[in-house]
Write a protein that holds these residues in place. Structure first.
Motif: not given
Length: 346
Positions: A189-198, A200-217
């Motif tokens: 999902l290149p170009g797609q950035t989101i802020a994951i809800p936490l 205390w607020g929201h996490g940093p807005s970064v590439s969604y692929g980064a969150w998917l990578t962290l999910y798999v790890i």
């Protein structure tokens, strides 16, 4: 006069007796406290599996580092995921060195120099391919590697060129190619950035692929943790999973790993906007593949006559010992998320 002396002596004797009683009481109290401390320490040792503390300390250092490498961006418009690509290339290089060192210990003569180049180049090839560039690079590189390795075997006049070629190519594919799927995951999902809800607020807005990578790890490594914990707690009398490959692994531990993988997939997937039914399918798949990957590496180590590929990570062995499961889970997770999941809703 004599009465006063006798009275003083009696008082002295009573005082000495009181001191003696106090000393004995203090010594008894100290012995009791020391015994209780020893019993507590023994109970803690029994409750904590051997090596767990070292594993926890390694995780305490390693997890923040992994998070930083996954999420840090430098010039994201021009070089998205470059920091992560450099980190994966370094992991592949170190893992390759551990693998080839074990081969030489066994008596093989792999073409290390060309293999190191190929392993590192594969990571940057994945990075470029994921950005729509150098689509024909992989076949070209494999052709060059095969030809140059054969030429090298002839020049060195090795007695087993086919064997040495085979172990060299296997190392490049097993380590270099499979680990590069972490970069493909990071590039989804290149170009797609989101802020994951936490909370205390929201996490940093970064590439969604980064969150998917962290999910798999997370799912992969929690599988290992769950299998280890279940095996230690409930697997003393359980049937061995693969006694000839890894005598410490049990069926109970494997089941515990699958349960942990499924729960982690559901919880992490809901947090990362992956549909729950895909998490319910992908969790057990990754849990099973992670354990199979670990067993396959055990088979390699058994054949090579080593216990671990290295010792760079206390409590875990080498980098290849730590990333062996991801070599199996990352490619399957990538293809599942890229091809089967039609669309991820934000």
């Amino acid at each position: 006069m004599n009465d006063r002396i006798r009275e003083a002596q009696e008082r002295l004797r009573l005082a000495q007796e009181q001191i003696r009683v106090a000393q004995e009481h203090t010594a008894a109290t100290a012995r009791e406290a020391a015994h209780e401390a020893q019993e507590l320490a023994k109970a803690m040792r029994d409750a904590m599996p051997p090596g767990l503390l070292t594993r926890l300390l390694s995780a305490f250092v390693g997890i923040p580092l992994i998070l930083a490498l996954i999420f840090v961006e430098v010039w994201p418009e021009r070089f998205p995921g470059l920091v992560f690509t450099l980190a994966v290339a370094l992991i592949a290089l170190i893992s390759g060195s551990e693998y080839f060192r074990a081969l030489k210990h066994r008596g093989f003569r792999p073409n290390e120099q060309l293999a190191y180049i190929a392993v590192v180049v594969l990571q940057f090839a994945a990075w470029n391919v994921s950005r729509g560039k150098l689509l024909a690079f992989l076949p070209v590189m494999l052709v060059v590697l095969i030809i140059t390795t054969l030429i090298n075997q002839v020049v060195r006049r090795e007695q087993e060129p086919v064997t040495n070629l085979g172990v060299t190519l296997f190392g490049v594919v097993y380590i270099g190619w499979l680990v590069s799927y972490l970069i493909f995951l990071r590039s989804l999902l290149p170009g797609q950035t989101i802020a994951i809800p936490l909370p205390w607020g929201h996490g940093p807005s970064v590439s969604y692929g980064a969150w998917l990578t962290l999910y798999v790890i997370a799912v992969t490594w929690m599988t290992d943790t769950g299998a280890y914990a279940f095996g230690v707690r409930f697997g003393k009398n359980s049937r061995k999973l693969a006694p000839s490959l890894s005598p410490n692994k049990t069926v109970i531990g494997a089941v515990g790993g699958l349960i942990t993988a499924t729960l982690t997939s559901l919880l992490w997937g809901a947090w990362a906007y992956i549909p729950w039914y895909h998490c319910l399918i992908l969790g057990p798949i990754l849990g099973a593949l992670g354990q199979v990957g670990d067993l396959c590496e055990s088979a390699l180590k058994r054949d090579l006559g080593i216990k671990d590929f290295g010792g760079i990570m206390p409590g875990h062995g080498g980098l290849l010992d730590r990333f062996d499961s991801l070599l199996f889970t990352a490619p399957i997770a990538y293809y599942y998320l890229a091809l089967i999941v039609p669309r991820i809703h934000f």
